[in-house]
Design an enzyme around this catalytic site. Sequence first.
Site, PDB file in Angstrom:
ATOM      1  N   LYS A 118       0.834  -1.210   0.000  1.00  0.00           N
ATOM      2  CA  LYS A 118       0.000   0.000   0.000  1.00  0.00           C
ATOM      3  C   LYS A 118       0.868   1.259   0.000  1.00  0.00           C
ATOM      4  CE  LYS A 118      -2.575   2.713   3.375  1.00  0.00           C
ATOM      5  NZ  LYS A 118      -1.469   3.519   3.926  1.00  0.00           N
ATOM      6  N   ASN A 119       1.824   1.332   0.917  1.00  0.00           N
ATOM      7  CA  ASN A 119       2.548   2.589   1.083  1.00  0.00           C
ATOM      8  C   ASN A 119       3.474   2.901  -0.084  1.00  0.00           C
ATOM      9  OD1 ASN A 119       1.208   3.123   3.394  1.00  0.00           O
ATOM     10  ND2 ASN A 119       2.906   2.683   4.797  1.00  0.00           N
ATOM     11  N   ARG A 171      -4.342  10.235   3.653  1.00  0.00           N
ATOM     12  CA  ARG A 171      -3.059  10.832   3.968  1.00  0.00           C
ATOM     13  C   ARG A 171      -2.165  10.952   2.728  1.00  0.00           C
ATOM     14  NH1 ARG A 171      -0.783  13.977   7.554  1.00  0.00           N
ATOM     15  NH2 ARG A 171       1.432  13.631   7.690  1.00  0.00           N
ATOM     16  N   CYS A 176      -5.486   8.542   8.913  1.00  0.00           N
ATOM     17  CA  CYS A 176      -5.777   8.051  10.266  1.00  0.00           C
ATOM     18  C   CYS A 176      -5.320   9.054  11.306  1.00  0.00           C
ATOM     19  CB  CYS A 176      -5.042   6.734  10.506  1.00  0.00           C
ATOM     20  SG  CYS A 176      -5.722   5.371   9.573  1.00  0.00           S
ATOM     21  N   ARG A 181       0.039  15.291  12.750  1.00  0.00           N
ATOM     22  CA  ARG A 181       0.859  14.795  11.627  1.00  0.00           C
ATOM     23  C   ARG A 181       1.224  15.972  10.723  1.00  0.00           C
ATOM     24  NH1 ARG A 181      -1.786   9.164   9.540  1.00  0.00           N
ATOM     25  NH2 ARG A 181       0.220   8.891   8.542  1.00  0.00           N
ATOM     26  N   PRO A 182       2.135  16.816  11.198  1.00  0.00           N
ATOM     27  CA  PRO A 182       2.491  18.001  10.404  1.00  0.00           C
ATOM     28  C   PRO A 182       3.223  17.623   9.119  1.00  0.00           C
ATOM     29  CG  PRO A 182       3.914  17.821  12.346  1.00  0.00           C
ATOM     30  CD  PRO A 182       2.914  16.704  12.435  1.00  0.00           C
ATOM     31  N   ILE A 183       3.287  18.565   8.176  1.00  0.00           N
ATOM     32  CA  ILE A 183       4.042  18.307   6.929  1.00  0.00           C
ATOM     33  C   ILE A 183       5.107  19.389   6.715  1.00  0.00           C
ATOM     34  CG2 ILE A 183       2.270  16.914   5.757  1.00  0.00           C
ATOM     35  CD1 ILE A 183       1.501  19.477   4.218  1.00  0.00           C
ATOM     36  N   ASP A 184       5.590  19.929   7.858  1.00  0.00           N
ATOM     37  CA  ASP A 184       6.577  21.012   7.762  1.00  0.00           C
ATOM     38  C   ASP A 184       7.843  20.590   7.007  1.00  0.00           C
ATOM     39  OD1 ASP A 184       6.627  19.437  10.278  1.00  0.00           O
ATOM     40  OD2 ASP A 184       8.553  20.440  10.548  1.00  0.00           O
ATOM     41  N   GLN A 185       8.231  19.325   7.109  1.00  0.00           N
ATOM     42  CA  GLN A 185       9.468  18.889   6.442  1.00  0.00           C
ATOM     43  C   GLN A 185       9.286  18.798   4.922  1.00  0.00           C
ATOM     44  OE1 GLN A 185      12.426  18.649   8.228  1.00  0.00           O
ATOM     45  NE2 GLN A 185      11.010  19.538   9.711  1.00  0.00           N
ATOM     46  N   ASP A 220       3.617   0.662  12.202  1.00  0.00           N
ATOM     47  CA  ASP A 220       2.374   0.136  11.637  1.00  0.00           C
ATOM     48  C   ASP A 220       2.039  -1.258  12.166  1.00  0.00           C
ATOM     49  OD1 ASP A 220       1.946   2.423  10.235  1.00  0.00           O
ATOM     50  OD2 ASP A 220       2.454   1.626   8.265  1.00  0.00           O
ATOM     51  N   ARG A 233      -9.223   0.460   4.055  1.00  0.00           N
ATOM     52  CA  ARG A 233      -8.335   1.453   3.433  1.00  0.00           C
ATOM     53  C   ARG A 233      -7.023   0.836   2.992  1.00  0.00           C
ATOM     54  NH1 ARG A 233      -8.903   6.774   7.211  1.00  0.00           N
ATOM     55  NH2 ARG A 233      -7.437   7.663   5.800  1.00  0.00           N
TER      56      ARG A 233
HETATM   57  C1  UD1 Z   1       4.131   6.926   6.498  1.00  0.00           C
HETATM   58  C2  UD1 Z   1       3.201   5.763   6.254  1.00  0.00           C
HETATM   59  C3  UD1 Z   1       2.604   5.261   7.560  1.00  0.00           C
HETATM   60  C4  UD1 Z   1       3.706   4.941   8.555  1.00  0.00           C
HETATM   61  C5  UD1 Z   1       4.674   6.119   8.695  1.00  0.00           C
HETATM   62  C6  UD1 Z   1       5.883   5.773   9.547  1.00  0.00           C
HETATM   63  C7  UD1 Z   1       2.351   6.201   4.041  1.00  0.00           C
HETATM   64  C8  UD1 Z   1       1.225   6.652   3.191  1.00  0.00           C
HETATM   65  N1  UD1 Z   1       2.146   6.211   5.357  1.00  0.00           N
HETATM   66  O1  UD1 Z   1       3.349   7.981   7.053  1.00  0.00           O
HETATM   67  O2  UD1 Z   1       1.852   4.081   7.270  1.00  0.00           O
HETATM   68  O3  UD1 Z   1       3.127   4.686   9.806  1.00  0.00           O
HETATM   69  O4  UD1 Z   1       5.164   6.506   7.400  1.00  0.00           O
HETATM   70  O5  UD1 Z   1       6.528   4.667   9.067  1.00  0.00           O
HETATM   71  O6  UD1 Z   1       3.391   5.804   3.558  1.00  0.00           O
HETATM   72  N2  UD1 Z   1       6.560  14.490  10.838  1.00  0.00           N
HETATM   73  C9  UD1 Z   1       6.734  15.839  11.110  1.00  0.00           C
HETATM   74  N3  UD1 Z   1       6.830  16.710  10.059  1.00  0.00           N
HETATM   75  C10 UD1 Z   1       6.762  16.288   8.763  1.00  0.00           C
HETATM   76  C11 UD1 Z   1       6.594  14.925   8.491  1.00  0.00           C
HETATM   77  C12 UD1 Z   1       6.497  14.035   9.546  1.00  0.00           C
HETATM   78  O7  UD1 Z   1       6.792  16.252  12.264  1.00  0.00           O
HETATM   79  O8  UD1 Z   1       6.847  17.144   7.861  1.00  0.00           O
HETATM   80  C13 UD1 Z   1       6.470  13.532  11.949  1.00  0.00           C
HETATM   81  C14 UD1 Z   1       5.131  12.780  11.996  1.00  0.00           C
HETATM   82  O9  UD1 Z   1       4.159  13.510  12.683  1.00  0.00           O
HETATM   83  C15 UD1 Z   1       5.535  11.509  12.679  1.00  0.00           C
HETATM   84  C16 UD1 Z   1       6.956  11.249  12.170  1.00  0.00           C
HETATM   85  O10 UD1 Z   1       7.420  12.503  11.710  1.00  0.00           O
HETATM   86  O11 UD1 Z   1       5.566  11.693  14.070  1.00  0.00           O
HETATM   87  C17 UD1 Z   1       7.063  10.243  11.037  1.00  0.00           C
HETATM   88  O12 UD1 Z   1       6.134  10.580  10.022  1.00  0.00           O
HETATM   89  P1  UD1 Z   1       6.297  10.133   8.504  1.00  0.00           P
HETATM   90  O13 UD1 Z   1       7.434   9.166   8.367  1.00  0.00           O
HETATM   91  O14 UD1 Z   1       6.313  11.338   7.661  1.00  0.00           O
HETATM   92  O15 UD1 Z   1       4.929   9.344   8.285  1.00  0.00           O
HETATM   93  P2  UD1 Z   1       3.933   9.460   7.107  1.00  0.00           P
HETATM   94  O16 UD1 Z   1       4.655   9.724   5.825  1.00  0.00           O
HETATM   95  O17 UD1 Z   1       2.789  10.334   7.488  1.00  0.00           O
END
Ligand code: UD1
Length: 420
Positions: A23-24, A94, A118, A123-127, A306, A398
């Site tokens: 899936k991912n 997501r 979920c 779950r910020p996307i600042d990075q 996961d 999902r």
């Molecule tokens: C992806 C997977 C999810 C898995 C996760 C960790 C997909 C679609 N989803 O989610 O199944 O559980 O990886 O292996 O592939 N974070 C920040 N800022 C950012 C990005 C992330 O603070 O810009 C934090 C997140 O809140 C979290 C951590 O970093 O605490 C890891 O997140 P990330 O690896 O980005 O997970 P996802 O890509 O959302």
Amino acid sequence: MAVYFLVKGKQKTEGKIIINGAKNSAVALLPAALLTEETVKIDNLPQITDIDKLLNIIRLLGASVSSPGDHSLSINGANVNSFSPSGLLVNQLRASYYLMGSLLGRFGRVEIPMPGGCDLGPRPIDQHIKGFSAMGAKVEMDHGLMKVFAKELRGAHIYLDLVSVGATINIMLAAVKAEGKTIIENAAREPEIVDVANFLNAMGAQVRGAGTDVIKIKGVKKLHAVEYSVIPDRIEAGTFMIAAAATGGDLVVEGVIPKHLEPVTAKLKEVGVEVETGPDYLRVVGREKISPCDVKTFPYPGFPTDLQPHMVVLLTKAPGISLVTENVFERRFCHIDELRKMGAQITLEGRTAIIEGGSELSSASLKAMDLRGGAAFIIAALMANGETVINDVKYIDRGYERIEERFQEVGVSVQRIEEK
Ligand code: UD1
């Protein structure tokens, strides 16, 4: 219409299961397909609702998508004429955030609301944004809509503050056609990232180092057609491995890359379960009695977050105390309250679940609240006395393809009930 699973307890998973595509990885490959105007064929796609939703978004952008055959389909993005994916649909998953990288890479512009998915805590996307900005993009928020645009995307040297799967892939998508070289440091190393890099390279991109913490991308002018097969889903595989361990079953999980499952194999062996590793399969032989152990989730190659809920369920069977610490997501413990309804002795201290294992679980009426937690409830229900009801199976659908049929294949009774 209420849809729920009815699961018979005290059953063992036995036989063989062949694992579906990841899936991912798949949810990143579909947006990545929009980076070329030529036709992309993707095989081994899981048939899950996250993929259906993503395909709807992609169709609405103007891409033509062949009707899905048996786990494969073709996408042609030549007629994509919008950089603004439907907000209503984006909110539902997501992985729609990968449209940021791919549309930015294709058009130098994207307008998109914050992605859904979920609820695992903030779950910020600042990075992701930090990466796009470093490449010369401007980012503005306008009434909940994120507008990202660049006259010209330029390669950049980006150091991620934390290891993020999503940010690593999104920056890769934006960078493959950018001018010059991009370096991502502190990149995530998940197998799905390697899969996306292999896919992009097969389309003519120049991505090096995926699978390590430094990824180097040399921008190219054009990407071309490709036929590509998605890697096996290590989380689906891990789900069935843990199910076999928890039910005392004997199950061959086939069509996997055993290396991707090493953190799971290691933990199962630690609790006393037998795991045989073959070239493309893992055989798990459960035991009546297992030992407690401690688990800490980390980015790959650490134990996957996961599979944390599944592991918590397994450890309720181990007499003694087990500690499960969640290091990736702040609030990924909503399954605990439901498991307590089944008699599980679990307390939470910060990011650690303290499990006092050894007593039998009893059946209950549960409510799935997220994808992986929901799947873990099926394992708990198979271990319990009596019949368990799992509501809100939409979360499970999902990311798992017809999970009830998959469990039926391995000899246990999980029924989908649709009540009018
Ligand atoms: C992806 C997977 C999810 C898995 C996760 C960790 C997909 C679609 N989803 O989610 O199944 O559980 O990886 O292996 O592939 N974070 C920040 N800022 C950012 C990005 C992330 O603070 O810009 C934090 C997140 O809140 C979290 C951590 O970093 O605490 C890891 O997140 P990330 O690896 O980005 O997970 P996802 O890509 O959302």
